[in-house]
Motif scaffolding. Structure first.
Motif, PDB file in Angstrom:
ATOM      1  N   THR A 141       1.222   4.132  -3.001  1.00  0.00           N
ATOM      2  CA  THR A 141       0.882   5.532  -2.719  1.00  0.00           C
ATOM      3  C   THR A 141       1.826   6.493  -3.430  1.00  0.00           C
TER       4      THR A 141
ATOM      5  N   VAL B 122      -4.765   5.905   1.672  1.00  0.00           N
ATOM      6  CA  VAL B 122      -4.078   4.633   1.390  1.00  0.00           C
ATOM      7  C   VAL B 122      -2.731   4.602   2.104  1.00  0.00           C
TER       8      VAL B 122
ATOM      9  N   LEU C 183       0.831  -1.208   0.000  1.00  0.00           N
ATOM     10  CA  LEU C 183       0.000   0.000   0.000  1.00  0.00           C
ATOM     11  C   LEU C 183       0.866   1.259   0.000  1.00  0.00           C
TER      12      LEU C 183
END
Length: 203
Positions: free
Chosen positions: A24, A164, A20
């Motif tokens: 990003t 996120v 994640l």
């Protein structure tokens, strides 16, 4: 066995968080703003760490890369550095975790694997802290400008990339802490096992 299962859970959490965090960094919508008019003139402005763009109602985007790193605002440079550091720390943390976990056949002795595991935990914790700091700095700048009555330029709102990034950083920190706690439990069990033969010999 429970210690091994704990390490596997920690590994899944940290790797998911690192994915994640890594996603990003190139994500478009760090901040977003819309200018509403008729259906034809509606436009969406958005920016990330590398460029600023505008998308019209037909879906056509026009982007402009930031011209010079030295001409950037300081907070963008800081966020870039923290995000890159976060991705690198998570990468090395994943390697140390694969070598140090008990379910793998590489890494050497138990002591060496235990040290690699705790090193992996620290890497993931630092990775999560770097990403959380970067996202928080960026979000603070957006909210400060948004609520400033003297700020006359276009105002933006928080983009999806920030959420996120926060989620990924929490997973990295949580998994890193579990790695460190699992190592502490392993040392406690090892000391108890070493103490049992000693007590038996005295009896």
């Amino acid at each position: 066995m429970s210690n091994m299962a704990t390490e596997i859970v920690a590994f899944l959490l940290t790797v998911s968080g690192w994915i994640l965090v890594s996603s990003t960094l190139p994500t478009d919508y760090w901040k977003v703003s819309s200018v509403d008019g008729t259906v034809i003139t509606t436009a969406t402005f958005w920016s990330n760490l590398w460029k600023t763009c505008v998308t019209d109602s037909t879906g056509v985007s026009n982007c402009k890369d930031f011209p010079s790193m030295l001409a950037l605002d300081a907070y963008i440079q800081v966020c870039r550095g923290l995000m890159i550091a976060s991705v690198c720390l998570g990468f090395f943390g994943a390697i140390f975790a694969l070598v140090g976990m008990k379910c793998t056949k590489i890494g050497g002795s138990e002591t060496t694997k235990a040290r690699l595991t705790v090193l992996s935990g620290f890497h993931f914790i630092l990775s999560g802290l770097c990403c959380m700091t970067a996202c928080s700095i960026y979000a603070h700048r957006i909210t400060t400008d948004f609520f400033d009555p003297l700020f006359v330029a276009q105002k933006f709102e928080l983009g999806a990339a920030l959420f996120v990034g926060w989620a990924g950083s929490v997973l990295c920190i949580l998994g890193g802490l579990i790695f460190c706690l699992s190592l502490t439990d392993g040392f406690s069990v090892r000391q108890a096992n070493n103490a049992i033969p000693h007590l038996s010999s005295e009896v």
